[in-house]
Motif scaffolding. Structure first.
Motif, PDB file in Angstrom:
ATOM      1  N   ASN A   1       5.210   1.182 -12.759  1.00 34.05           N
ATOM      2  CA  ASN A   1       5.265  -0.217 -12.325  1.00 34.05           C
ATOM      3  C   ASN A   1       6.686  -0.763 -12.337  1.00 34.05           C
ATOM      4  O   ASN A   1       7.055  -1.577 -11.490  1.00 34.05           O
ATOM      5  N   GLU A   2       7.489  -0.301 -13.305  1.00 32.94           N
ATOM      6  CA  GLU A   2       8.855  -0.833 -13.415  1.00 32.94           C
ATOM      7  C   GLU A   2       9.752  -0.405 -12.259  1.00 32.94           C
ATOM      8  O   GLU A   2      10.840  -0.963 -12.074  1.00 32.94           O
ATOM      9  N   GLU A   3       9.320   0.586 -11.470  1.00 30.05           N
ATOM     10  CA  GLU A   3      10.116   1.018 -10.325  1.00 30.05           C
ATOM     11  C   GLU A   3       9.637   0.423  -9.005  1.00 30.05           C
ATOM     12  O   GLU A   3      10.290   0.606  -7.970  1.00 30.05           O
ATOM     13  N   LYS A   4       8.527  -0.280  -9.027  1.00 26.83           N
ATOM     14  CA  LYS A   4       7.923  -0.722  -7.769  1.00 26.83           C
ATOM     15  C   LYS A   4       8.800  -1.706  -7.008  1.00 26.83           C
ATOM     16  O   LYS A   4       8.925  -1.609  -5.773  1.00 26.83           O
ATOM     17  N   ARG A   5       9.410  -2.654  -7.679  1.00 27.89           N
ATOM     18  CA  ARG A   5      10.263  -3.626  -6.969  1.00 27.89           C
ATOM     19  C   ARG A   5      11.500  -2.938  -6.397  1.00 27.89           C
ATOM     20  O   ARG A   5      11.989  -3.309  -5.328  1.00 27.89           O
ATOM     21  N   ARG A   6      11.999  -1.941  -7.099  1.00 27.35           N
ATOM     22  CA  ARG A   6      13.180  -1.213  -6.606  1.00 27.35           C
ATOM     23  C   ARG A   6      12.814  -0.401  -5.361  1.00 27.35           C
ATOM     24  O   ARG A   6      13.565  -0.380  -4.378  1.00 27.35           O
ATOM     25  N   ILE A   7      11.671   0.263  -5.412  1.00 24.84           N
ATOM     26  CA  ILE A   7      11.223   1.022  -4.237  1.00 24.84           C
ATOM     27  C   ILE A   7      10.939   0.084  -3.073  1.00 24.84           C
ATOM     28  O   ILE A   7      11.262   0.385  -1.919  1.00 24.84           O
ATOM     29  N   ALA A   8      10.376  -1.080  -3.361  1.00 26.48           N
ATOM     30  CA  ALA A   8      10.150  -2.076  -2.319  1.00 26.48           C
ATOM     31  C   ALA A   8      11.471  -2.475  -1.684  1.00 26.48           C
ATOM     32  O   ALA A   8      11.579  -2.626  -0.455  1.00 26.48           O
TER      33      ALA A   8
ATOM     34  N   SER B   1       0.832  -1.215   0.000  1.00 21.82           N
ATOM     35  CA  SER B   1       0.000   0.000   0.000  1.00 21.82           C
ATOM     36  C   SER B   1       0.861   1.258   0.000  1.00 21.82           C
ATOM     37  O   SER B   1       0.486   2.281  -0.578  1.00 21.82           O
ATOM     38  N   ILE B   2       2.024   1.192   0.648  1.00 17.68           N
ATOM     39  CA  ILE B   2       2.947   2.329   0.652  1.00 17.68           C
ATOM     40  C   ILE B   2       3.603   2.463  -0.716  1.00 17.68           C
ATOM     41  O   ILE B   2       3.731   3.566  -1.261  1.00 17.68           O
ATOM     42  N   ILE B   3       4.009   1.324  -1.281  1.00 19.92           N
ATOM     43  CA  ILE B   3       4.599   1.318  -2.624  1.00 19.92           C
ATOM     44  C   ILE B   3       3.620   1.899  -3.627  1.00 19.92           C
ATOM     45  O   ILE B   3       3.999   2.674  -4.513  1.00 19.92           O
ATOM     46  N   GLU B   4       2.351   1.539  -3.480  1.00 17.47           N
ATOM     47  CA  GLU B   4       1.310   2.022  -4.386  1.00 17.47           C
ATOM     48  C   GLU B   4       1.254   3.545  -4.411  1.00 17.47           C
ATOM     49  O   GLU B   4       1.064   4.155  -5.478  1.00 17.47           O
ATOM     50  N   LYS B   5       1.406   4.159  -3.256  1.00 20.23           N
ATOM     51  CA  LYS B   5       1.306   5.614  -3.165  1.00 20.23           C
ATOM     52  C   LYS B   5       2.619   6.306  -3.558  1.00 20.23           C
ATOM     53  O   LYS B   5       2.609   7.471  -3.949  1.00 20.23           O
TER      54      LYS B   5
ATOM     55  N   PRO C   1       0.640  -5.295  -9.277  1.00 19.23           N
ATOM     56  CA  PRO C   1       2.076  -5.021  -9.384  1.00 19.23           C
ATOM     57  C   PRO C   1       2.707  -4.563  -8.064  1.00 19.23           C
ATOM     58  O   PRO C   1       3.836  -4.939  -7.753  1.00 19.23           O
ATOM     59  N   SER C   2       1.977  -3.777  -7.284  1.00 16.41           N
ATOM     60  CA  SER C   2       2.499  -3.339  -5.977  1.00 16.41           C
ATOM     61  C   SER C   2       2.595  -4.515  -5.011  1.00 16.41           C
ATOM     62  O   SER C   2       3.555  -4.632  -4.240  1.00 16.41           O
ATOM     63  N   LEU C   3       1.596  -5.396  -5.053  1.00 18.22           N
ATOM     64  CA  LEU C   3       1.609  -6.584  -4.196  1.00 18.22           C
ATOM     65  C   LEU C   3       2.759  -7.509  -4.579  1.00 18.22           C
ATOM     66  O   LEU C   3       3.458  -8.052  -3.712  1.00 18.22           O
TER      67      LEU C   3
ATOM     68  N   PRO D   1      -2.266  -1.046   6.293  1.00 16.75           N
ATOM     69  CA  PRO D   1      -2.160  -0.410   4.981  1.00 16.75           C
ATOM     70  C   PRO D   1      -2.707   1.013   4.982  1.00 16.75           C
ATOM     71  O   PRO D   1      -3.520   1.382   5.828  1.00 16.75           O
ATOM     72  N   ILE D   2      -2.266   1.790   3.980  1.00 19.33           N
ATOM     73  CA  ILE D   2      -2.714   3.176   3.856  1.00 19.33           C
ATOM     74  C   ILE D   2      -3.500   3.396   2.558  1.00 19.33           C
ATOM     75  O   ILE D   2      -3.939   4.515   2.287  1.00 19.33           O
TER      76      ILE D   2
END
Length: 341
Positions: free
Chosen positions: A229-236, A220-224, A296-298, A289-290
């Motif tokens: 989408n291609e950066e989500k795993r890196r931010i995670a 939920s944090i990654i989502e915000k 993709p975020s999950l 969650p927020i």
């Protein structure tokens, strides 16, 4: 009867039992209780209808469903149009629903985008006349609104229930397109949306030490935070690195969650708001969650990218991408460049 004949008979019985067991399993409905729209177009081939039913998780075996429909004479009785079918029903009930439009109520299509909060979802559902906003928010506060199976599948344990969450079902309502009737009960709507989250997450493999609920919280944090989408795993990976090192997550999104209205740019005083959700003053994940994360975020939260980054900041150049840094010194250079903290 000699020993050879006995062995052949035993083997035959075993094979029959296995076949019966396989058939019984295949004709049993898939798990789930959500209601979904199912459209049959004019001149649709029954084989295609059966395959579509399997894809929508109403049946397991298109072949056995077709055989049953043929034997019972109901194959030719299905009618074109939009049907509303509930998961967990047997072949007989499904074919009854597909054979008439008389019992269908007018379904309202409502799109729940990713990243919405419970309050935002309540407002959207209220505008379409599906459910009363206040009733929805009241039901959203109670863990009892969820079934025992949903709580188990999503990792809602005693510790989670004791945590100071703003809404019990925050983040558990999967963003998707739904078909609801007008003036539904709030718990029915929440149940269906949560069931969709269960369906979408049951196939995910968690690669780090976290519970499903913690995965959803991180997602939920990654989502915000991530618009690409291609950066989500890196931010995670950044958040996981900070958690491992005992650093605060320092996510602006967790602070935005505390505000009545989101701000384009947070002020330093905002970062000092006293709340367990404020990850600028508290270590670890927030209590829950927020927002409602998409798939993709999950997936990113379940399998973060491995790297040495501990910081990221939006580039503010219209690309929606981020600068990633390994050191605070490098991060400060990028924050000054982008006008962020």
């Amino acid at each position: 009867m000699n020993s050879y004949s006995k062995r052949v008979l035993i083997l035959f019985v075993i094979l029959i039992a296995l076949c019966v067991g396989w058939v019984l399993y295949e004709i049993s409905p898939p798990e789930g209780t959500a209601e979904k729209a199912f459209v049959i177009k004019e001149d649709s081939d029954f084989k295609m209808i059966s395959e579509h039913l399997r894809e929508k998780e109403f049946i397991k075996s298109p072949f056995l469903f077709t055989v049953y429909a043929t034997i019972t004479g109901k194959k030719s009785k299905v009618v074109a149009g939009e049907h509303t079918i509930k998961q967990g029903k047997g072949y007989k009930k499904i074919l009854q629903d597909l054979s008439t439009l008389e019992n269908e109520t007018e379904a309202i299509e409502v799109i729940i985008p990713e990243g919405l909060t419970v309050i935002e979802i309540a407002v959207r559902l209220n505008k379409t006349g599906i459910v009363d906003k206040n009733q929805f928010l009241e039901a959203a506060k109670s863990w009892d609104t969820l079934t025992d199976n949903q709580q188990e599948q999503l990792g809602v344990n005693k510790k989670v229930k004791k945590s100071n969450t703003k809404f019990a079902v925050e983040g558990l309502l999967f963003p998707d397109t739904y078909y609801f009737e007008k003036k539904m009960r709030a718990d029915e709507v929440i149940h269906q949306m949560t069931e969709r989250m269960v369906e979408e997450t049951k196939g995910l493999t968690i690669h780090i030490n976290q519970t499903p609920y913690e995965m959803i919280t991180l997602a939920s944090i990654i989502e915000k935070e991530a618009l690409l989408n291609e950066e989500k795993r890196r931010i995670a990976g950044v958040f996981v690195n900070r958690l491992k090192e005992g650093k605060k997550l320092e996510s602006c999104s967790t602070v935005q969650y505390l505000l009545e209205k989101p701000k384009a740019t947070l002020k330093r005083r905002d970062l000092k708001i006293q709340s367990p959700y404020n990850t600028y003053i508290n270590k670890g994940l927030p209590p829950g969650p927020i927002s409602s994360p998409d798939l993709p975020s999950l997936k990113a939260a379940a399998d973060p990218e491995e790297h040495d980054y501990f910081y990221f900041v939006a580039k503010q150049d219209g690309t929606w991408s981020h600068f990633f840094s390994k050191t605070y010194k490098e991060h400060r250079k990028y924050t000054q460049l982008s006008g962020n903290y």
